[in-house]
Design a protein around this motif. Structure first.
Motif, mmCIF file in Angstrom:
data_model
loop_
_atom_site.group_PDB
_atom_site.id
_atom_site.type_symbol
_atom_site.label_atom_id
_atom_site.label_comp_id
_atom_site.label_asym_id
_atom_site.label_seq_id
_atom_site.Cartn_x
_atom_site.Cartn_y
_atom_site.Cartn_z
ATOM 1 N N LYS A 4 3.138 6.019 -2.812
ATOM 2 C CA LYS A 4 4.327 6.744 -3.246
ATOM 3 C C LYS A 4 4.326 6.912 -4.764
ATOM 4 C CE LYS A 4 9.324 6.821 -2.918
ATOM 5 N NZ LYS A 4 10.539 6.099 -2.598
ATOM 6 N N ALA A 5 3.953 5.860 -5.494
ATOM 7 C CA ALA A 5 3.909 5.931 -6.951
ATOM 8 C C ALA A 5 2.880 6.958 -7.407
ATOM 9 C CB ALA A 5 3.579 4.559 -7.529
ATOM 10 N N ALA A 6 1.726 6.986 -6.760
ATOM 11 C CA ALA A 6 0.684 7.946 -7.115
ATOM 12 C C ALA A 6 1.146 9.372 -6.834
ATOM 13 C CB ALA A 6 -0.597 7.641 -6.343
ATOM 14 N N ARG A 7 1.829 9.566 -5.721
ATOM 15 C CA ARG A 7 2.331 10.894 -5.362
ATOM 16 C C ARG A 7 3.370 11.364 -6.375
ATOM 17 N NH1 ARG A 7 4.650 10.183 -0.312
ATOM 18 N NH2 ARG A 7 2.594 10.153 0.618
ATOM 19 N N ASP A 8 4.282 10.476 -6.769
ATOM 20 C CA ASP A 8 5.308 10.823 -7.749
ATOM 21 C C ASP A 8 4.673 11.192 -9.086
ATOM 22 O OD1 ASP A 8 7.257 10.384 -5.881
ATOM 23 O OD2 ASP A 8 7.862 8.423 -6.658
ATOM 24 N N LYS A 9 3.662 10.436 -9.473
ATOM 25 C CA LYS A 9 2.979 10.701 -10.742
ATOM 26 C C LYS A 9 2.288 12.062 -10.705
ATOM 27 C CE LYS A 9 -0.238 8.582 -13.984
ATOM 28 N NZ LYS A 9 -1.205 7.513 -14.206
ATOM 29 N N LYS B 30 4.893 14.934 -10.943
ATOM 30 C CA LYS B 30 5.595 15.031 -12.214
ATOM 31 C C LYS B 30 4.925 16.018 -13.163
ATOM 32 C CE LYS B 30 8.341 11.345 -14.125
ATOM 33 N NZ LYS B 30 8.368 10.037 -14.695
ATOM 34 N N GLU C 236 0.833 -1.204 0.000
ATOM 35 C CA GLU C 236 0.000 0.000 0.000
ATOM 36 C C GLU C 236 0.869 1.256 0.000
ATOM 37 O OE1 GLU C 236 -3.119 1.947 3.090
ATOM 38 O OE2 GLU C 236 -3.404 -0.187 2.664
ATOM 39 N N GLU C 237 1.937 1.257 0.784
ATOM 40 C CA GLU C 237 2.844 2.402 0.853
ATOM 41 C C GLU C 237 3.501 2.644 -0.503
ATOM 42 O OE1 GLU C 237 6.945 3.506 3.152
ATOM 43 O OE2 GLU C 237 5.434 2.404 4.296
ATOM 44 N N ALA C 238 3.895 1.565 -1.196
ATOM 45 C CA ALA C 238 4.515 1.697 -2.511
ATOM 46 C C ALA C 238 3.520 2.290 -3.510
ATOM 47 C CB ALA C 238 5.012 0.337 -2.992
ATOM 48 N N ALA C 239 2.256 1.874 -3.429
ATOM 49 C CA ALA C 239 1.234 2.399 -4.336
ATOM 50 C C ALA C 239 1.000 3.889 -4.092
ATOM 51 C CB ALA C 239 -0.074 1.626 -4.159
#
Length: 62
Positions: free
Chosen positions: A40-45, A48, A35-38
């Protein structure tokens, strides 16, 4: 010389024994990691792309 005034250092807490993890704990930690990885990926996207619209434009007139 004795230490008069000031704080005394607190005693160190004894180290806690590492308890055995059962299957539920392992599954819970794995779920949290995914869940944390998901998130983080959404935040990075989201970061950007930059801010959409660019905010309020002000004219140079007063």
């Amino acid at each position: 010389m004795s230490r008069q005034g000031g704080k005394l250092k607190p005693l160190k807490a004894p180290k806690k024994d590492k308890k055995d993890e059962d299957e539920e704990d392992k599954a819970f930690k794995e779920r949290q990691k995914v869940e944390e990885a998901a998130v983080k990926a959404a935040r990075d996207k989201a970061l950007k792309g930059g801010p959409p619209g660019g905010g309020i434009k002000k004219s140079g007139k007063k």
